[in-house]
Design a protein around this motif. Structure first.
Motif, PDB file in Angstrom:
ATOM      1  N   ARG A 177     -45.869  46.016 -47.189  1.00  0.00           N
ATOM      2  CA  ARG A 177     -44.829  46.988 -47.981  1.00  0.00           C
ATOM      3  C   ARG A 177     -44.395  46.095 -49.107  1.00  0.00           C
ATOM      4  N   GLY A 178     -44.008  44.775 -48.575  1.00  0.00           N
ATOM      5  CA  GLY A 178     -43.364  43.913 -49.983  1.00  0.00           C
ATOM      6  C   GLY A 178     -44.575  43.703 -51.032  1.00  0.00           C
ATOM      7  N   MET A 179     -45.739  43.473 -50.404  1.00  0.00           N
ATOM      8  CA  MET A 179     -46.863  43.029 -51.265  1.00  0.00           C
ATOM      9  C   MET A 179     -47.255  44.515 -52.202  1.00  0.00           C
ATOM     10  N   LEU A 180     -47.131  45.542 -51.774  1.00  0.00           N
ATOM     11  CA  LEU A 180     -47.168  46.861 -52.350  1.00  0.00           C
ATOM     12  C   LEU A 180     -46.225  46.894 -53.341  1.00  0.00           C
ATOM     13  N   ALA A 181     -45.041  46.440 -53.156  1.00  0.00           N
ATOM     14  CA  ALA A 181     -44.141  46.468 -54.384  1.00  0.00           C
ATOM     15  C   ALA A 181     -44.472  45.642 -55.648  1.00  0.00           C
ATOM     16  N   ARG A 182     -45.090  44.509 -55.101  1.00  0.00           N
ATOM     17  CA  ARG A 182     -45.389  43.477 -56.200  1.00  0.00           C
ATOM     18  C   ARG A 182     -46.579  43.886 -57.032  1.00  0.00           C
ATOM     19  N   VAL A 183     -47.454  44.451 -56.186  1.00  0.00           N
ATOM     20  CA  VAL A 183     -48.626  45.134 -56.834  1.00  0.00           C
ATOM     21  C   VAL A 183     -48.244  46.069 -57.746  1.00  0.00           C
ATOM     22  N   TYR A 184     -47.400  46.974 -57.516  1.00  0.00           N
ATOM     23  CA  TYR A 184     -46.937  48.071 -58.438  1.00  0.00           C
ATOM     24  C   TYR A 184     -46.396  47.574 -59.653  1.00  0.00           C
ATOM     25  N   LEU A 185     -45.355  46.642 -59.529  1.00  0.00           N
ATOM     26  CA  LEU A 185     -44.728  45.978 -60.431  1.00  0.00           C
ATOM     27  C   LEU A 185     -45.541  45.511 -61.559  1.00  0.00           C
ATOM     28  N   HIS A 186     -46.749  44.669 -60.878  1.00  0.00           N
ATOM     29  CA  HIS A 186     -47.659  44.287 -62.091  1.00  0.00           C
ATOM     30  C   HIS A 186     -48.442  45.180 -62.618  1.00  0.00           C
ATOM     31  N   TRP A 187     -48.724  46.402 -61.934  1.00  0.00           N
ATOM     32  CA  TRP A 187     -49.420  47.550 -62.629  1.00  0.00           C
ATOM     33  C   TRP A 187     -48.548  48.272 -63.682  1.00  0.00           C
ATOM     34  N   ALA A 188     -47.355  48.382 -63.394  1.00  0.00           N
ATOM     35  CA  ALA A 188     -46.358  48.831 -64.303  1.00  0.00           C
ATOM     36  C   ALA A 188     -46.195  47.880 -65.714  1.00  0.00           C
ATOM     37  N   GLY A 189     -46.595  46.817 -65.539  1.00  0.00           N
ATOM     38  CA  GLY A 189     -46.436  45.893 -66.762  1.00  0.00           C
ATOM     39  C   GLY A 189     -47.619  45.370 -67.342  1.00  0.00           C
ATOM     40  N   TYR A 190     -47.223  44.377 -68.289  1.00  0.00           N
ATOM     41  CA  TYR A 190     -48.500  44.105 -69.159  1.00  0.00           C
ATOM     42  C   TYR A 190     -49.556  43.629 -68.248  1.00  0.00           C
ATOM     43  N   PRO A 191     -50.987  44.092 -68.585  1.00  0.00           N
ATOM     44  CA  PRO A 191     -51.142  44.499 -70.107  1.00  0.00           C
ATOM     45  C   PRO A 191     -51.787  46.128 -69.708  1.00  0.00           C
ATOM     46  N   ILE A 192     -51.548  46.512 -68.440  1.00  0.00           N
ATOM     47  CA  ILE A 192     -51.725  48.004 -68.083  1.00  0.00           C
ATOM     48  C   ILE A 192     -50.722  49.009 -68.576  1.00  0.00           C
ATOM     49  N   ARG A 193     -49.330  48.431 -68.459  1.00  0.00           N
ATOM     50  CA  ARG A 193     -48.073  49.232 -68.485  1.00  0.00           C
ATOM     51  C   ARG A 193     -48.194  50.645 -68.021  1.00  0.00           C
ATOM     52  N   ASP A 194     -48.539  51.032 -67.203  1.00  0.00           N
ATOM     53  CA  ASP A 194     -48.335  52.155 -66.204  1.00  0.00           C
ATOM     54  C   ASP A 194     -46.790  52.316 -65.863  1.00  0.00           C
ATOM     55  N   GLU A 195     -45.946  52.704 -66.446  1.00  0.00           N
ATOM     56  CA  GLU A 195     -44.593  52.457 -66.058  1.00  0.00           C
ATOM     57  C   GLU A 195     -44.217  53.570 -64.963  1.00  0.00           C
ATOM     58  N   SER A 196     -45.112  54.587 -64.834  1.00  0.00           N
ATOM     59  CA  SER A 196     -45.038  55.212 -63.623  1.00  0.00           C
ATOM     60  C   SER A 196     -44.912  54.797 -62.291  1.00  0.00           C
ATOM     61  N   LYS A 197     -45.606  53.359 -62.261  1.00  0.00           N
ATOM     62  CA  LYS A 197     -45.639  52.710 -60.887  1.00  0.00           C
ATOM     63  C   LYS A 197     -44.477  51.996 -60.821  1.00  0.00           C
ATOM     64  N   TYR A 198     -43.406  52.127 -61.645  1.00  0.00           N
ATOM     65  CA  TYR A 198     -42.096  51.612 -60.986  1.00  0.00           C
ATOM     66  C   TYR A 198     -41.561  52.255 -59.953  1.00  0.00           C
ATOM     67  N   GLU A 199     -41.602  53.656 -59.996  1.00  0.00           N
ATOM     68  CA  GLU A 199     -41.233  54.471 -58.860  1.00  0.00           C
ATOM     69  C   GLU A 199     -41.801  53.979 -57.555  1.00  0.00           C
ATOM     70  N   ASP A 200     -43.272  53.498 -57.526  1.00  0.00           N
ATOM     71  CA  ASP A 200     -43.889  53.226 -56.548  1.00  0.00           C
ATOM     72  C   ASP A 200     -43.202  51.976 -55.937  1.00  0.00           C
ATOM     73  N   ALA A 201     -43.008  50.974 -56.888  1.00  0.00           N
ATOM     74  CA  ALA A 201     -42.541  49.805 -56.686  1.00  0.00           C
ATOM     75  C   ALA A 201     -41.274  49.865 -55.915  1.00  0.00           C
TER      76      ALA A 201
END
Length: 508
Positions: A210-234
Motif C-alpha cells: 500500500r505504501g509503495m502504491l502511494a509512492r507510485v501514484y505520486l510519481h505518476w502524478a508528477g513530472y514527466p507524465i503529470r497525471d494529476e488525477s493520481k494524487y487521489e490514488d496516492a
C-alpha cells in the motif's frame, strides 16, 4: 538473525543462470523447469532468488546507495579521482554502472516471471501459494517501478525468456508501465499478509504494498507524465497504511530507527519494508551489503568502528534546511569522522558524511572491512505520512489533515510545528514545506533525486547548491554538469545493439 531464508547462492545461480543473459543473442543456457518447482520448498528458494536482487551490488548493496540514486541536492560524491559516472553526471549510454542497473532489474523481473509461471505446479497449501505469488508480483512491479523512474518507458516483459529468438521488444510507454505496476501491486495487496503478521520489514506485507502504491501514484502524478488525477490514488493508499487498525506509528526516537538497521532489530510499526543483509563474510551463510561502508561515516578503523569510505558528503544546503533544535540534523549529517584509532574528529559542514548508517553499532563481530550486515530502508512510516500530506495538499490545499500528518514527523524531531499560520495557508507554500521536510527526514535513503525529478526541479535545485560550494572545488562537478536530459538515464548501448526495437531517450 535475519528472518529471510538463507539460500545457497550456488543453488540460486543454478536455478536462474539464464537470467543474466536477458537480451543476449547467443545465451549459454535457458532455464528448463521440467524437474523443478515441484515442491513448496522449490517455490520458497525461487522467491528468495527474487528478493536477492534487492541486495545486489548494482542495487541497494552498493551502487544505488552511493553512485546512483544519491546524486541530488542533499549530498555529493567526495572522491576526486572519480571524474566519470552518474554520481558526477559525466557519463553516456555505455556507462557500466547504468548498464548494470538495467541488467540487474531485468534479471529480477525474469526471476519473478519464472516463479509466477510455475506457481501452480506443486501440491501445497493454497494460502501459502497465494502469499508467494503476491510477493513475487510485488517484487516484479517494484523492479519495473525502478526502471520507469530511471528510464521512462521500457520493454514490458511478463513471461520468462525461453529462447534466444524473438527478443526484439519495443519500449512500452511510461503510462503502460505504470498501469502494469499498479495492476501487479493491487493483486499483490490482496494476497500478502498484514505487516503485523509478517512481523518484520524484510518481507513484503500488505502495508509495504500500500505504501509503495502511494509512492507510485505520486510519481505518476508528477513530472514527466503529470497525471494529476493520481494524487487521489496516492492519498487513498497512504490512508490505508495510516489506518489505526494497521498499527503503524513513528518510533519515538529518530536515532533508534537507524540503530535498528545496524543492530538486527525490527520495528514494523515504522520500518515497513527494508532490504535485508546479514553476516560478515566469515562463514558459509551470509549476504552482506555495503550499507555504512560506502555511505557511512569515514574511518579507517576496522576493528572497533568498522571501516567506512565515506564516499558521500552532505551539502550545506541540506544542513541549512534544519533548524538548530531539530534533533535529526546531527544524526542524519554526522558532525565528526573517526581517525585510525577510532577517535572522533570534528568536521566542517562541507566534510560531513551521512550519519544514518553507523558501523560502530553493528552487533556482528568481527567486522569485515568491505561488508556490513546493516539493512537499508525502502519504506518508512514517516514517508507515508509525508506522502499523504503532499497528496492532500495537492487535492485540497493545506488542510488540517495535511498539517497533522506533517506535524507528526516534525514533533518527533522536536522541530517547530506548523499550525496553519498565514504563511502556509496556500497550496504552493505548503508544497515547498513538504519538499524541504522530505529532505530533512528522508535524506540518504535513495529518494531525493527522484523526488526532485517528479517535482520538475532537478536542474534548478542542483544549480542552487553551486552558490554554497567553494569556487574551483572538484566536488562542484555534479552540480555543474547536470542538465535537463538527466531526468532519465540513457538506454544502455549494449541493449540498443541487442534489441533493435529499442529507441534512445532524448538528449542521449
Amino acid at each position: 538473525m535475519k528472518k529471510l531464508k538463507i539460500v545457497s547462492l550456488s543453488l540460486i545461480f543454478m536455478i536462474f543462470y539464464s537470467c543474466d543473459k536477458f537480451f543476449e543473442t547467443t545465451p549459454d543456457d535457458f532455464l528448463s523447469p521440467v524437474n523443478y518447482f515441484n515442491t513448496e520448498a522449490h517455490l520458497d528458494y525461487a522467491l528468495s532468488g527474487v528478493y536477492e536482487i534487492l541486495a545486489h551490488s548494482n542495487l541497494y548493496s552498493t551502487n544505488y546507495i552511493s553512485e546512483m540514486g544519491t546524486e541530488a541536492d542533499e549530498g555529493y560524491y567526495r572522491a576526486a579521482s572519480k571524474v566519470n559516472g552518474p554520481q558526477v553526471y559525466v557519463f553516456g549510454p555505455s556507462d557500466v554502472t547504468v548498464t548494470n542497473l538495467w541488467r540487474t532489474l531485468y534479471e529480477g523481473i525474469n526471476r519473478a516471471n519464472i516463479l509466477l509461471t510455475n506457481i501452480n505446479k506443486p501440491n501445497m497449501d493454497e494460502d501459502r501459494r497465494a502469499v508467494i505469488k503476491g510477493e513475487a508480483l510485488f517484487l516484479r512491479s517494484y523492479f519495473y517501478f525502478l526502471l520507469v523512474i530511471n528510464w521512462g518507458g521500457v520493454p514490458l516483459i511478463l513471461e520468462p525468456t525461453e529462447s534466444a529468438q524473438g527478443n526484439n521488444i519495443p519500449r512500452a510507454s511510461a503510462v503502460h508501465v505504470y498501469e502494469q505496476i499498479v495492476a501487479d501491486m493491487k493483486e499483490a495487496e490482496s494476497l500478502v499478509p498484514s505487516a503485523d503478521s509478517v512481523g518484520f520489514g524484510g518481507r513484503v506485507s500488505r502495508s509495504a504494498v500500500r505504501g509503495m502504491l502511494a509512492r507510485v501514484y505520486l510519481h505518476w502524478a508528477g513530472y514527466p507524465i503529470r497525471d494529476e488525477s493520481k494524487y487521489e490514488d496516492a492519498k487513498e493508499w497512504a490512508e490505508k497504511v495510516m489506518d489505526p487498525l494497521e498499527g503503524h506509528m513513528l518510533n519515538p526516537s529518530f536515532e533508534q530507527v537507524f540503530l535498528n538497521y545496524s543492530q538486527d532489530l525490527y520495528d514494523i510499526k515504522e520500518s515497513i519494508f527494508e532490504v535485508e543483509f546479514w553476516g560478515n563474510l566469515t562463514d558459509a551463510f551470509h549476504a552482506v551489503g555495503r550499507v555504512g561502508n560506502v555511505n557511512g561515516v569515514f574511518t579507517t578503523n576496522e576493528d572497533v568502528i568498522g571501516h567506512a569510505y565515506g564516499f558521500i558528503r552532505a551539502t550545506p544546503k541540506l544542513y541549512n534546511l534544519y533548524d538548530d533544535d531539530d534533533i535529526r540534523r546531527d544524526w542524519a549529517i554526522c558532525p565528526f569522522t573517526y581517525d585510525a584509532q577510532g577517535n572522533r574528529v570534528d568536521r566542517p559542514i562541507l566534510e560531513r558524511n551521512p550519519g544514518k548508517y553507523r558501523r560502530e553499532h553493528e552487533v556482528v563481530i568481527p567486522k569485515h572491512r568491505l561488508g556490513t550486515p546493516i539493512n537499508f530502508p525502502l519504506l518508512r512510516y514517516a514517508d507515508v505520512l509525508l506522502m499523504y500530506a503532499e497528496a492532500e495538499n495537492q487535492l485540497n490545499g493545506p488542510t488540517a489533515d495535511a498539517h497533522a500528518a506533517l506535524n507528526q514527523v516534525r514533533a518527533r524531531a522536536q522541530a517547530m510545528l506548523f499550525e496553519g499560520t498565514d504563511e502556509i495557508t496556500d497550496r504552493v507554500t505548503f508544497q515547498q514545506i513538504i519538499q524541504e521536510e522530505r529532505a530533512r527526514e528522508l535524506c540518504f535513503e535513495a529518494l531525493r533525486k527522484y523526488d526532485l525529478i517528479r517535482w520538475g526541479i532537478l536542474t534548478l535545485e542542483m544549480k542552487e547548491v553551486l552558490s554554497t560550494l567553494p569556487a574551483g572545488a572538484f566536488y562542484r562537478m555534479a552540480f555543474e554538469n547536470v542538465t535537463d536530459r538527466n531526468v532519465l538515464f540513457p538506454i544502455p548501448a549494449r541493449e540498443l545493439s541487442l534489441n533493435r526495437d529499442l529507441e534512445q531517450n532524448a538528449g542521449w
